[in-house]
Design a protein around this motif. Structure first.
Motif, PDB file in Angstrom:
ATOM      1  N   VAL A   4       0.911  -1.105  -0.014  1.00 11.59           N
ATOM      2  CA  VAL A   4      -0.092   0.060   0.023  1.00 11.59           C
ATOM      3  C   VAL A   4       0.831   1.149   0.037  1.00 11.59           C
ATOM      4  O   VAL A   4       1.730   1.327   0.673  1.00 11.59           O
ATOM      5  CB  VAL A   4      -0.722   0.006   1.257  1.00 11.59           C
ATOM      6  CG1 VAL A   4      -1.613   1.166   1.285  1.00 11.59           C
ATOM      7  CG2 VAL A   4      -1.958  -0.956   1.300  1.00 11.59           C
ATOM      8  N   GLU A   5       0.339   2.010  -0.856  1.00 13.67           N
ATOM      9  CA  GLU A   5       1.184   3.493  -0.860  1.00 13.67           C
ATOM     10  C   GLU A   5       0.359   4.402  -0.055  1.00 13.67           C
ATOM     11  O   GLU A   5      -0.819   4.486  -0.373  1.00 13.67           O
ATOM     12  CB  GLU A   5       1.437   4.056  -2.158  1.00 13.67           C
ATOM     13  CG  GLU A   5       2.642   3.240  -3.038  1.00 13.67           C
ATOM     14  CD  GLU A   5       2.640   3.526  -4.462  1.00 13.67           C
ATOM     15  OE1 GLU A   5       1.807   4.196  -5.004  1.00 13.67           O
ATOM     16  OE2 GLU A   5       3.873   3.294  -4.923  1.00 13.67           O
ATOM     17  N   TYR A  24       0.812  12.337  -2.192  1.00  9.29           N
ATOM     18  CA  TYR A  24       1.539  11.008  -1.531  1.00  9.29           C
ATOM     19  C   TYR A  24       2.185  11.555  -0.217  1.00  9.29           C
ATOM     20  O   TYR A  24       2.593  12.646   0.035  1.00  9.29           O
ATOM     21  CB  TYR A  24       2.939  10.959  -2.484  1.00  9.29           C
ATOM     22  CG  TYR A  24       2.708   9.872  -3.697  1.00  9.29           C
ATOM     23  CD1 TYR A  24       2.285   8.674  -3.649  1.00  9.29           C
ATOM     24  CD2 TYR A  24       2.574  10.834  -5.070  1.00  9.29           C
ATOM     25  CE1 TYR A  24       2.091   7.852  -4.588  1.00  9.29           C
ATOM     26  CE2 TYR A  24       2.359   9.966  -6.172  1.00  9.29           C
ATOM     27  CZ  TYR A  24       2.178   8.768  -5.891  1.00  9.29           C
ATOM     28  OH  TYR A  24       1.949   7.770  -7.403  1.00  9.29           O
ATOM     29  N   SER A  25       1.971  10.662   0.530  1.00  5.83           N
ATOM     30  CA  SER A  25       2.520  11.058   2.019  1.00  5.83           C
ATOM     31  C   SER A  25       3.922  10.727   2.002  1.00  5.83           C
ATOM     32  O   SER A  25       4.504   9.746   1.543  1.00  5.83           O
ATOM     33  CB  SER A  25       1.710  10.272   3.112  1.00  5.83           C
ATOM     34  OG  SER A  25       2.299  10.241   4.382  1.00  5.83           O
ATOM     35  N   VAL A  35       3.873  -2.959   3.569  1.00  4.07           N
ATOM     36  CA  VAL A  35       3.175  -3.991   3.425  1.00  4.07           C
ATOM     37  C   VAL A  35       2.100  -4.396   4.368  1.00  4.07           C
ATOM     38  O   VAL A  35       2.625  -4.333   5.554  1.00  4.07           O
ATOM     39  CB  VAL A  35       3.992  -5.468   2.956  1.00  4.07           C
ATOM     40  CG1 VAL A  35       3.336  -6.776   2.912  1.00  4.07           C
ATOM     41  CG2 VAL A  35       4.945  -5.154   1.828  1.00  4.07           C
ATOM     42  N   ILE A  36       1.064  -4.922   4.131  1.00  5.10           N
ATOM     43  CA  ILE A  36       0.127  -4.941   5.102  1.00  5.10           C
ATOM     44  C   ILE A  36      -1.146  -6.228   4.723  1.00  5.10           C
ATOM     45  O   ILE A  36      -1.040  -6.694   3.678  1.00  5.10           O
ATOM     46  CB  ILE A  36      -0.843  -3.826   5.500  1.00  5.10           C
ATOM     47  CG1 ILE A  36      -1.884  -3.614   4.151  1.00  5.10           C
ATOM     48  CG2 ILE A  36      -0.354  -2.398   5.763  1.00  5.10           C
ATOM     49  CD1 ILE A  36      -3.252  -2.579   4.290  1.00  5.10           C
ATOM     50  N   GLU A  37      -1.641  -6.623   5.744  1.00  2.00           N
ATOM     51  CA  GLU A  37      -2.582  -7.928   5.564  1.00  2.00           C
ATOM     52  C   GLU A  37      -3.666  -7.360   4.693  1.00  2.00           C
ATOM     53  O   GLU A  37      -4.172  -6.218   5.019  1.00  2.00           O
ATOM     54  CB  GLU A  37      -2.934  -8.530   6.729  1.00  2.00           C
ATOM     55  CG  GLU A  37      -1.676  -9.213   7.506  1.00  2.00           C
ATOM     56  CD  GLU A  37      -2.330  -9.890   8.892  1.00  2.00           C
ATOM     57  OE1 GLU A  37      -3.238 -10.585   8.652  1.00  2.00           O
ATOM     58  OE2 GLU A  37      -1.683 -10.119   9.714  1.00  2.00           O
ATOM     59  N   ARG A  43     -11.370  -0.398   2.368  1.00  2.00           N
ATOM     60  CA  ARG A  43     -11.748  -0.239   0.893  1.00  2.00           C
ATOM     61  C   ARG A  43     -10.757   0.493   0.135  1.00  2.00           C
ATOM     62  O   ARG A  43      -9.725   1.016   0.529  1.00  2.00           O
ATOM     63  CB  ARG A  43     -12.959   0.815   1.125  1.00  2.00           C
ATOM     64  CG  ARG A  43     -12.573   2.421   1.351  1.00  2.00           C
ATOM     65  CD  ARG A  43     -13.871   3.224   1.551  1.00  2.00           C
ATOM     66  NE  ARG A  43     -14.661   2.820   2.647  1.00  2.00           N
ATOM     67  CZ  ARG A  43     -15.377   3.661   3.415  1.00  2.00           C
ATOM     68  NH1 ARG A  43     -15.342   4.943   3.318  1.00  2.00           N
ATOM     69  NH2 ARG A  43     -16.240   3.314   4.413  1.00  2.00           N
ATOM     70  N   SER A  44     -11.294   0.272  -1.240  1.00  2.00           N
ATOM     71  CA  SER A  44     -10.207   0.713  -2.307  1.00  2.00           C
ATOM     72  C   SER A  44     -10.974   2.168  -2.609  1.00  2.00           C
ATOM     73  O   SER A  44     -12.081   2.439  -2.453  1.00  2.00           O
ATOM     74  CB  SER A  44     -10.108  -0.144  -3.199  1.00  2.00           C
ATOM     75  OG  SER A  44     -11.345  -0.388  -4.172  1.00  2.00           O
ATOM     76  N   CYS A  45     -10.048   2.717  -3.559  1.00  2.00           N
ATOM     77  CA  CYS A  45     -10.629   4.164  -4.284  1.00  2.00           C
ATOM     78  C   CYS A  45      -9.980   4.192  -5.384  1.00  2.00           C
ATOM     79  O   CYS A  45      -8.739   3.990  -5.721  1.00  2.00           O
ATOM     80  CB  CYS A  45     -10.389   5.436  -3.280  1.00  2.00           C
ATOM     81  SG  CYS A  45      -8.711   5.944  -2.886  1.00  2.00           S
TER      82      CYS A  45
END
Length: 53
Positions: A4-5, A24-25, A35-37, A43-45
């Motif tokens: 995830v970015e 961008y953060s 990297v996350i589970e 949700r996505s966007c």
């Protein structure tokens, strides 16, 4: 697992499209990502690039 970015929080929508701008953060000039589970994803966007000015 998913990569995830991270982006800044949504700001007030920009008229007339009523779409929020994000960027961008980063920390110390480096973009934030990790990297996350997959079960942690709420949700996505869809994101549309802002071209030109």
């Amino acid at each position: 697992l998913a990569y995830v970015e991270w982006f800044t929080p949504f700001a007030k929508p920009v008229m007339p499209l009523r779409m929020s701008e994000v960027s961008y953060s980063s920390r110390n000039g480096r973009l934030m990502g990790e990297v996350i589970e997959v079960s942690s994803i709420r949700r996505s966007c869809h994101m549309v690039p802002k071209l030109g000015k």
